[in-house]
Each structure stands twice: as structure tokens, then as C-alpha cells.
Write a protein that holds these residues in place. Structure first.
Motif, PDB file in Angstrom:
ATOM      1  N   ALA A  98      12.564 -20.915 -32.610  1.00 28.56           N
ATOM      2  CA  ALA A  98      11.937 -19.586 -32.618  1.00 28.56           C
ATOM      3  C   ALA A  98      10.455 -19.626 -32.231  1.00 28.56           C
ATOM      4  CB  ALA A  98      12.091 -18.961 -33.997  1.00 28.56           C
ATOM      5  N   PHE A  99       9.849 -20.821 -32.219  1.00 32.39           N
ATOM      6  CA  PHE A  99       8.390 -20.876 -32.035  1.00 32.39           C
ATOM      7  C   PHE A  99       7.946 -20.726 -30.579  1.00 32.39           C
ATOM      8  CE2 PHE A  99       9.861 -25.354 -32.433  1.00 32.39           C
ATOM      9  CZ  PHE A  99       9.554 -25.787 -31.160  1.00 32.39           C
ATOM     10  N   SER A 100       8.895 -20.646 -29.656  1.00 27.63           N
ATOM     11  CA  SER A 100       8.526 -20.478 -28.251  1.00 27.63           C
ATOM     12  C   SER A 100       9.447 -19.462 -27.585  1.00 27.63           C
ATOM     13  CB  SER A 100       8.640 -21.811 -27.504  1.00 27.63           C
ATOM     14  OG  SER A 100       8.489 -21.612 -26.105  1.00 27.63           O
ATOM     15  N   ASN A 101       8.879 -18.684 -26.664  1.00 30.06           N
ATOM     16  CA  ASN A 101       9.684 -17.753 -25.858  1.00 30.06           C
ATOM     17  C   ASN A 101       9.799 -18.216 -24.424  1.00 30.06           C
ATOM     18  OD1 ASN A 101      10.147 -15.779 -27.887  1.00 30.06           O
ATOM     19  ND2 ASN A 101       7.992 -15.188 -27.699  1.00 30.06           N
ATOM     20  N   ASP A 102       9.339 -19.437 -24.154  1.00 28.76           N
ATOM     21  CA  ASP A 102       9.330 -19.887 -22.760  1.00 28.76           C
ATOM     22  C   ASP A 102       9.509 -21.401 -22.683  1.00 28.76           C
ATOM     23  OD1 ASP A 102       9.169 -19.583 -20.004  1.00 28.76           O
ATOM     24  OD2 ASP A 102       6.975 -19.645 -19.961  1.00 28.76           O
ATOM     25  N   ILE A 103      10.683 -21.866 -23.145  1.00 26.13           N
ATOM     26  CA  ILE A 103      10.973 -23.300 -23.042  1.00 26.13           C
ATOM     27  C   ILE A 103      11.539 -23.575 -21.654  1.00 26.13           C
ATOM     28  CG2 ILE A 103      12.406 -25.201 -23.901  1.00 26.13           C
ATOM     29  CD1 ILE A 103      12.099 -24.081 -26.676  1.00 26.13           C
ATOM     30  N   HIS A 104      10.942 -24.556 -20.976  1.00 25.99           N
ATOM     31  CA  HIS A 104      11.377 -24.926 -19.631  1.00 25.99           C
ATOM     32  C   HIS A 104      12.212 -26.201 -19.665  1.00 25.99           C
ATOM     33  CE1 HIS A 104       8.383 -22.724 -16.735  1.00 25.99           C
ATOM     34  NE2 HIS A 104       8.937 -21.899 -17.595  1.00 25.99           N
ATOM     35  N   TYR A 105      13.164 -26.289 -18.714  1.00 28.43           N
ATOM     36  CA  TYR A 105      13.868 -27.546 -18.445  1.00 28.43           C
ATOM     37  C   TYR A 105      13.059 -28.341 -17.429  1.00 28.43           C
ATOM     38  CZ  TYR A 105      15.315 -24.673 -14.501  1.00 28.43           C
ATOM     39  OH  TYR A 105      15.285 -23.840 -13.420  1.00 28.43           O
ATOM     40  N   GLU A 106      13.054 -29.656 -17.583  1.00 20.75           N
ATOM     41  CA  GLU A 106      12.464 -30.575 -16.597  1.00 20.75           C
ATOM     42  C   GLU A 106      13.387 -31.783 -16.535  1.00 20.75           C
ATOM     43  OE1 GLU A 106       8.478 -31.776 -17.671  1.00 20.75           O
ATOM     44  OE2 GLU A 106       7.639 -29.760 -17.395  1.00 20.75           O
ATOM     45  N   VAL A 107      14.195 -31.900 -15.498  1.00 19.89           N
ATOM     46  CA  VAL A 107      15.091 -33.051 -15.406  1.00 19.89           C
ATOM     47  C   VAL A 107      14.296 -34.282 -14.944  1.00 19.89           C
ATOM     48  CG1 VAL A 107      15.915 -32.736 -13.003  1.00 19.89           C
ATOM     49  CG2 VAL A 107      17.407 -33.808 -14.709  1.00 19.89           C
ATOM     50  N   GLU A 108      14.588 -35.437 -15.536  1.00 21.00           N
ATOM     51  CA  GLU A 108      13.786 -36.632 -15.234  1.00 21.00           C
ATOM     52  C   GLU A 108      14.649 -37.895 -15.276  1.00 21.00           C
ATOM     53  OE1 GLU A 108      10.076 -36.717 -17.356  1.00 21.00           O
ATOM     54  OE2 GLU A 108       9.829 -34.544 -17.144  1.00 21.00           O
ATOM     55  N   LEU A 109      14.349 -38.835 -14.396  1.00 23.95           N
ATOM     56  CA  LEU A 109      14.929 -40.176 -14.514  1.00 23.95           C
ATOM     57  C   LEU A 109      14.264 -40.871 -15.699  1.00 23.95           C
ATOM     58  CD1 LEU A 109      14.906 -41.244 -10.750  1.00 23.95           C
ATOM     59  CD2 LEU A 109      16.946 -40.749 -12.137  1.00 23.95           C
ATOM     60  N   ILE A 110      15.055 -41.668 -16.415  1.00 25.01           N
ATOM     61  CA  ILE A 110      14.537 -42.373 -17.594  1.00 25.01           C
ATOM     62  C   ILE A 110      14.727 -43.872 -17.413  1.00 25.01           C
ATOM     63  CG2 ILE A 110      14.736 -42.676 -20.089  1.00 25.01           C
ATOM     64  CD1 ILE A 110      16.197 -40.009 -20.220  1.00 25.01           C
ATOM     65  N   ILE A 111      13.670 -44.614 -17.711  1.00 22.95           N
ATOM     66  CA  ILE A 111      13.761 -46.081 -17.775  1.00 22.95           C
ATOM     67  C   ILE A 111      14.074 -46.456 -19.219  1.00 22.95           C
ATOM     68  CG2 ILE A 111      12.486 -48.254 -17.573  1.00 22.95           C
ATOM     69  CD1 ILE A 111      10.463 -46.684 -15.756  1.00 22.95           C
ATOM     70  N   LYS A 112      15.123 -47.262 -19.424  1.00 20.81           N
ATOM     71  CA  LYS A 112      15.313 -47.866 -20.751  1.00 20.81           C
ATOM     72  C   LYS A 112      14.793 -49.306 -20.689  1.00 20.81           C
ATOM     73  CE  LYS A 112      18.926 -47.034 -23.546  1.00 20.81           C
ATOM     74  NZ  LYS A 112      20.305 -47.158 -24.118  1.00 20.81           N
ATOM     75  N   ILE A 113      13.893 -49.625 -21.613  1.00 21.08           N
ATOM     76  CA  ILE A 113      13.254 -50.945 -21.634  1.00 21.08           C
ATOM     77  C   ILE A 113      14.193 -51.972 -22.281  1.00 21.08           C
ATOM     78  CG2 ILE A 113      11.305 -52.259 -22.626  1.00 21.08           C
ATOM     79  CD1 ILE A 113      10.496 -50.403 -20.299  1.00 21.08           C
ATOM     80  N   GLY A 114      14.284 -53.147 -21.650  1.00 21.43           N
ATOM     81  CA  GLY A 114      15.232 -54.164 -22.106  1.00 21.43           C
ATOM     82  C   GLY A 114      14.639 -55.270 -22.940  1.00 21.43           C
ATOM     83  N   LYS A 115      13.305 -55.431 -22.916  1.00 17.37           N
ATOM     84  CA  LYS A 115      12.685 -56.484 -23.734  1.00 17.37           C
ATOM     85  C   LYS A 115      11.215 -56.162 -23.981  1.00 17.37           C
ATOM     86  CE  LYS A 115      11.691 -59.469 -19.762  1.00 17.37           C
ATOM     87  NZ  LYS A 115      11.800 -60.806 -19.162  1.00 17.37           N
ATOM     88  N   GLU A 116      10.681 -56.802 -25.010  1.00 17.70           N
ATOM     89  CA  GLU A 116       9.297 -56.520 -25.399  1.00 17.70           C
ATOM     90  C   GLU A 116       8.316 -57.026 -24.342  1.00 17.70           C
ATOM     91  OE1 GLU A 116       8.449 -57.047 -29.562  1.00 17.70           O
ATOM     92  OE2 GLU A 116       6.381 -57.642 -29.144  1.00 17.70           O
ATOM     93  N   GLY A 117       7.277 -56.225 -24.092  1.00 15.91           N
ATOM     94  CA  GLY A 117       6.273 -56.656 -23.121  1.00 15.91           C
ATOM     95  C   GLY A 117       4.968 -55.915 -23.291  1.00 15.91           C
TER      96      GLY A 117
END
Ligand code: ZN
Length: 203
Positions: free
Chosen positions: A46-65
């Protein structure tokens, strides 16, 4: 785990919001409570009247760095997925005007729906990944990783100077042009090439 997100990483999207094209990555975070796992509905808050979609590629990290050099950056990518960076554009606009942080506009509960992930070794060319978003069966956004201002390696190098990356962390890599408002009753479906990766009904 943490979610790191990159803003303004596609020229056409920076232009559509009248933002300057950045000279270094624009970075913000979302907490783990922002995650919305595949198939679950997003309930419009309820706190917003203008939520936008933004499609994005996601990197999943495989090890600590930390302080990862560009030539090694690819080794830290476990898989590539697709998600939506839900953004309360009205609240964000207020934050921008007042010079305030963006969290209330970007990091709210379930603001980061994620879909399936493709193991990195099944991807031929990280710099040529096509993706798209359909809203109610109509295509509203298309992008390709080749159009990113900062590519995956550059992003990993940059953010790992600031934040230690850990296995399971996600990096949202920015959205192409075509963002718009979500409405109750909408169905969003995301694709990498022709493979369906994500579906989010709005309730
Ligand atoms: Zn975004």
C-alpha cells in the motif's frame, strides 16, 4: 546472503528516466527479505502507487572473493538467472530529489523476484545473452548483456573492492529500457533467449 544491484547499466534505460550515463557502476543493496522465489505471487503493497518492473540478468556467485581481478572474475560466476528489480518509482523520485538513500524504494519485502538459474558452463558467451519480459503476454522489455555499460567481469571487479562476495550472493545487473508500472492482476514472465525463467503474478 546479500543482493547487490547495479543501476543505470543500459544507456536507453538511463535516458528514459533522464539519468546521466554513469562513469562507474551505480550500486545499491537489497536484504534477503527482498527475495521472492520462483512462482510465488507479489502482493502489491500500500505504500506506493507506482511500482515499476525492471527485468534484469542476475549473477549468482559461486565462491568467496574480495578484490577480484578482471581476468579471474568469470571464475566467481556460478550461474546466470533472471529476476525483477521492483522499484517504488514514486518513493525513489522523492529520495532522489531530497538526496536520500533509496532503500525504501528498492529494498522492500519481495522486491526481488528471482527465477531459475543456468549454470555458467552452459552459456556460450556471457557478453551475448538475450533476455526479455512479457506483461500479460505482451513483450515490454528486451535486452542483451552486450548492451551493458559495465559487463559482468567489470561489475564483479568493482563491487568486490567494496563488499566481500560470498557463495550464493546475487548481483542484479541492471535493466534495459521499457520499464513501467505494475498493476494488480498483471502476470510477468521472463525469458533468457526463448527459455522461460521466471513468472510473477501481481495480486
Ligand atoms: Zn534495476
Amino acid at each position: 546472503m546479500k543482493i547487490i544491484a547495479i543501476g543505470r547499466n543500459y544507456q536507453e534505460h538511463a535516458k528514459e528516466l533522464n539519468n546521466p550515463v554513469p562513469s562507474k557502476p551505480v550500486v545499491f543493496l537489497k536484504p534477503d527479505t527482498a527475495l521472492l522465489k520462483e512462482g510465488k505471487a507479489f502482493f502489491h503493497p500500500a505504500f506506493s502507487n507506482d511500482i515499476h518492473y525492471e527485468v534484469e540478468l542476475i549473477i549468482k556467485i559461486g565462491k568467496e572473493g574480495k578484490h577480484i581481478q578482471p581476468k579471474f572474475a568469470k571464475n566467481y560466476i556460478e550461474s546466470i538467472g533472471l529476476g525483477i528489480d521492483f522499484t517504488a518509482r514514486d518513493l525513489q523520485q522523492e529520495c532522489k530529489e531530497k538526496g536520500l538513500p533509496w532503500e525504501i524504494a528498492k529494498a522492500f519485502d519481495y522486491s526481488a523476484p528471482i527465477g531459475e538459474f543456468i549454470p555458467v558452463n552452459e552459456i556460450n558467451d556471457l557478453n551475448n545473452i538475450s533476455f526479455s519480459l512479457n506483461k500479460n503476454n505482451t513483450r515490454v522489455q528486451t535486452g542483451n548483456s552486450s548492451e551493458m555499460i559495465f559487463n559482468f567481469e567489470t561489475i564483479i571487479t568493482y563491487v568486490s573492492q567494496i563488499f566481500t562476495l560470498k557463495k550464493g550472493d546475487l548481483i542484479f545487473t541492471g535493466t534495459p529500457a521499457g520499464v513501467g508500472k505494475i498493476n494488480i492482476g498483471d502476470l510477468f514472465e521472463g525469458y533468457i533467449n526463448d527459455r522461460k525463467m521466471l513468472s510473477v503474478p501481481i495480486k
